[in-house]
Design a protein around this motif. Structure first.
Motif, mmCIF file in Angstrom:
data_model
loop_
_atom_site.group_PDB
_atom_site.id
_atom_site.type_symbol
_atom_site.label_atom_id
_atom_site.label_comp_id
_atom_site.label_asym_id
_atom_site.label_seq_id
_atom_site.Cartn_x
_atom_site.Cartn_y
_atom_site.Cartn_z
ATOM 1 N N GLU A 311 11.385 -51.195 -55.889
ATOM 2 C CA GLU A 311 10.677 -51.578 -54.663
ATOM 3 C C GLU A 311 10.731 -50.405 -53.691
ATOM 4 O OE1 GLU A 311 12.041 -55.110 -52.598
ATOM 5 O OE2 GLU A 311 10.417 -54.942 -51.126
ATOM 6 N N ASN A 370 5.444 -53.248 -50.400
ATOM 7 C CA ASN A 370 5.300 -54.348 -49.430
ATOM 8 C C ASN A 370 4.007 -54.205 -48.634
ATOM 9 O OD1 ASN A 370 8.009 -55.858 -49.496
ATOM 10 N ND2 ASN A 370 8.602 -53.695 -49.399
ATOM 11 N N GLU A 402 3.740 -56.713 -52.923
ATOM 12 C CA GLU A 402 4.589 -57.808 -52.446
ATOM 13 C C GLU A 402 3.988 -58.405 -51.178
ATOM 14 O OE1 GLU A 402 8.757 -57.086 -52.167
ATOM 15 O OE2 GLU A 402 8.925 -56.432 -54.252
ATOM 16 N N ASP A 432 6.921 -62.405 -51.877
ATOM 17 C CA ASP A 432 8.182 -61.916 -51.317
ATOM 18 C C ASP A 432 8.827 -63.017 -50.467
ATOM 19 O OD1 ASP A 432 10.160 -60.141 -50.768
ATOM 20 O OD2 ASP A 432 8.902 -58.689 -49.727
ATOM 21 N N LYS A 453 9.793 -63.724 -55.764
ATOM 22 C CA LYS A 453 11.065 -63.121 -55.355
ATOM 23 C C LYS A 453 11.838 -64.127 -54.511
ATOM 24 C CE LYS A 453 11.437 -58.737 -54.746
ATOM 25 N NZ LYS A 453 11.347 -57.410 -54.075
ATOM 26 N N GLU A 488 16.531 -61.661 -54.831
ATOM 27 C CA GLU A 488 16.791 -60.543 -53.914
ATOM 28 C C GLU A 488 18.151 -60.686 -53.249
ATOM 29 O OE1 GLU A 488 13.453 -58.927 -51.375
ATOM 30 O OE2 GLU A 488 13.041 -61.075 -51.341
HETATM 31 MG MG MG Z 1 9.715 -56.806 -50.462
#
Ligand code: MG
Ligand code: C2E
Ligand code: MG
Length: 537
Positions: A311, A370, A402, A432, A453, A488
């Motif tokens: 990421e 992201n 994400e 996310d 996630k 995460e």
């Molecule tokens: Mg993220």
């Protein structure tokens, strides 16, 4: 008889002459008579002609008069119609003038005074308060959860809710006070002649109570909250713009300390506001001065310990503030719009880096980037993704975007179209911070999504039975829908063991790998996750 016979010839000729004279006279008289008759006939004829001419003239004049009259009548009618129309037009003009003035000073949706009129009224009230040396308060009110209702139930219901809120606000204040809509779900109230701060706090509580009572719209029972920031004249500002700005700042602080609260403006808040403005100004320069840098954090498969993804996480090497984390500047960038150029830079840089690692023979399934709401909503978003892939030469299946639930839920239709376009391009999508936004689970089956996630907040307290159940359920949903699942924020061996026990496919967290610069991350890609951690997997 003799005597008769003796009539002399002279006498006879006299007689004859007399007779002839008489006859001539008679002829003459007859001739005169005929002449007289002829003259008479002529006179009669000419007077008949005159009469006929007179009749003809009279007719012509009658016709002319009638024509003239009818034209006059018509002209009159036109004049009447024209003056009536003129009157109607004048009335319409007056009406539209009044409407235009109303429109210019009122909000079209709620019919409350708009910002312009509010400024005016605050100015007038300030002048009045100065004379009587009394206080006035400006309340900046932002509805909590309105966006969620608007997005999930539709704009028609959202609009109705705003109208009801406007009515309730009006019912909560005095006739001499003003409620105005500032835009969206923000309202500004002007309360004049307020007493003590305590008395004002009671009024604010009353407003809260009235607003939070349930609403029923088209069969939906709805509840909303409101966060209120308060500034006071003369303490917090001497003009409308300053008072509204400071009330807005106080509202921002009230939001930060939890929703459905109110806060009075304080001087320290202004300092923070100035700080934010400094960040805003610095953001644009930061791009030019190449002060942004990407850190990378590994996503690791729990099945075989292999690094499957990385990421990309942005950092700002601030000239005076060291390395800033996204929490310090991404929200500001989102607010001021700088996130669009910054986001484009992040995407290009992450794709360029991934391609260079792949070219160097390193293995990496995906680079995860992201994406903020404002980037995702941009018209040129898809085009930018496409051109970045083309420019950098990274194949689409190596890129994962994400998106948070909140971003996905903003506009169902647009999101679906964009996600399908990304799927068609071969780009992957992950949700996310799953489980933290307000969303309907049904979107999971309608949106083409690849990865879920699990938000780190679920791992914080995995010893609690509730979190245990929730994490398990999320893994179950993800797997059931054939999505990849990444947990995460794995910080401890305990959390790792828990996820392994629950068959979570992949993990990401400080315990396994902290975010690091590209050069260091390349080494991690080469060497893999350290053996002592691998043993725990
Ligand atoms: Mg993220
Ligand atoms: P996120 O996407 O959920 O990223 C994960 C965040 O969790 C990162 O914070 C990461 O450093 C942190 N993290 C990773 N492992 C752990 C752990 O074990 N424990 C804890 N407590 N935290 C961990 P970071 O880098 O500060 O980023 C925060 C958020 O900022 C990200 O959350 C993401 O929403 C946003 N962000 C980061 N980079 C970008 C970017 O390039 N563009 C945009 N739009 N947003 C970004
Ligand atoms: Mg996250």
């Amino acid at each position: 008889l003799e005597k008769r016979v003796t009539v002399s010839s002279e006498e006879i000729s006299n007689l004859r002459e007399n007779a002839i004279g008489a006859r001539e006279e008679e002829v003459c008289i007859r001739e005169n008579g005929a002449y007289g008759r002829e003259m008479h006939a002529q006179q009669r004829e000419s007077s008949a002609l005159v009469r006929e001419q007179e009749i003809r003239d009279a007719h012509i004049s009658n016709v002319a008069q009638e024509g003239f009259n009818s034209k006059l009548r018509k002209a009159n009618e036109h004049l009447v119609v024209a003056s009536v129309q003129l009157q109607i037009l004048a009335e319409e003009l007056e009406r539209s003038k009044a409407e235009m003035t109303h429109l210019a000073t009122h909000d079209f949706l709620t019919d409350l005074p708009n910002r312009m009129q509010l400024f005016d009224r605050i100015g007038q009230t300030i002048a009045l308060m100065k004379r009587h040396s009394t206080k006035l308060a400006v309340l900046f009110l932002d509805l909590d959860r309105f966006k969620i209702i608007n997005d999930s139930l539709g704009h028609a219901i959202g609009d109705k809710l705003l109208r009801l809120v406007a009515q309730r606000l009006q019912s909560a204040i005095r006739g001499s006070d003003t409620v105005s809509r500032h835009g969206g779900d923000e309202f500004v109230l002007l309360l004049s002649d307020v007493g003590t701060t305590e008395a004002l706090a009671v009024t604010v509580e009353k407003i809260h109570k009235i607003l939070t009572a349930p609403y029923c719209i088209e069969g939906n029972d709805l509840q909303i909250g409101a966060t209120i920031g308060i500034s006071m004249f003369p303490k917090d500002g001497e003009d409308a713009a300053t008072l509204i700005r400071n009330a807005d700042t106080a509202m921002y602080y009230a939001k930060e300390s939890g929703r459905n609260k109110h806060k009075f403006f304080k001087k320290e808040m202004e300092v923070r506001e100035v700080e934010l403005q400094g960040i805003e100004a610095g953001l644009y320069q930061a791009l030019d001065k190449e002060q942004f840098v990407l850190f990378y954090q590994a996503q690791i498969s729990l099945e075989n310990g292999v690094i499957t993804g990385a990421e990309a996480l942005i950092r700002w090497r601030h000239p005076s503030g060291g390395i800033l984390l996204p929490a310090c500047f991404v929200p500001v960038a989102e607010h001021c719009g700088a996130i669009a150029p910054i986001g484009r830079w992040v995407l290009r840089e992450a794709c360029r880096q991934a391609k260079s690692w792949l070219d160097a023979g390193l293995t990496l399934d995906v680079i995860a980037v992201n994406i903020s709401a404002r980037e995702f909503e941009n018209d040129d978003f898809l085009e930018n993704v496409r051109s970045v892939l083309q420019e950098t030469g990274l194949t689409a299946d190596h890129l994962e975007l994400e998106l948070t639930e909140t971003v996905l839920m903003k506009s169902f239709e647009c999101t679906a179209v964009t996600l399908h376009a990304l799927r068609a391009m071969g780009v992957k999508v992950s949700i996310d911070d799953f489980g933290t936004g307000y969303s309907s689970l049904s979107y999971l089956k309608r949106f083409p999504v690849d990865t879920i996630k699990i938000d780190q907040s679920f791992l914080r307290d995995i010893s609690s039975i509730e979190d245990d159940i929730l994490v398990n359920a999320i893994i179950g949903i993800g797997k059931g829908l054939h999505h990849h699942v990444v947990a995460e924020g794995v910080e401890t061996p305990n959390q790792l063991a828990f996820l392994r026990k629950n068959h979570c496919p992949a993990v990401q967290g400080f315990y396994l790998n902290i975010p690091m610069i590209a050069e260091e991350f390349a080494d991690v890609l080469k060497e893999g996750i350290p053996a002592h951690i691998l043993n725990e997997l």
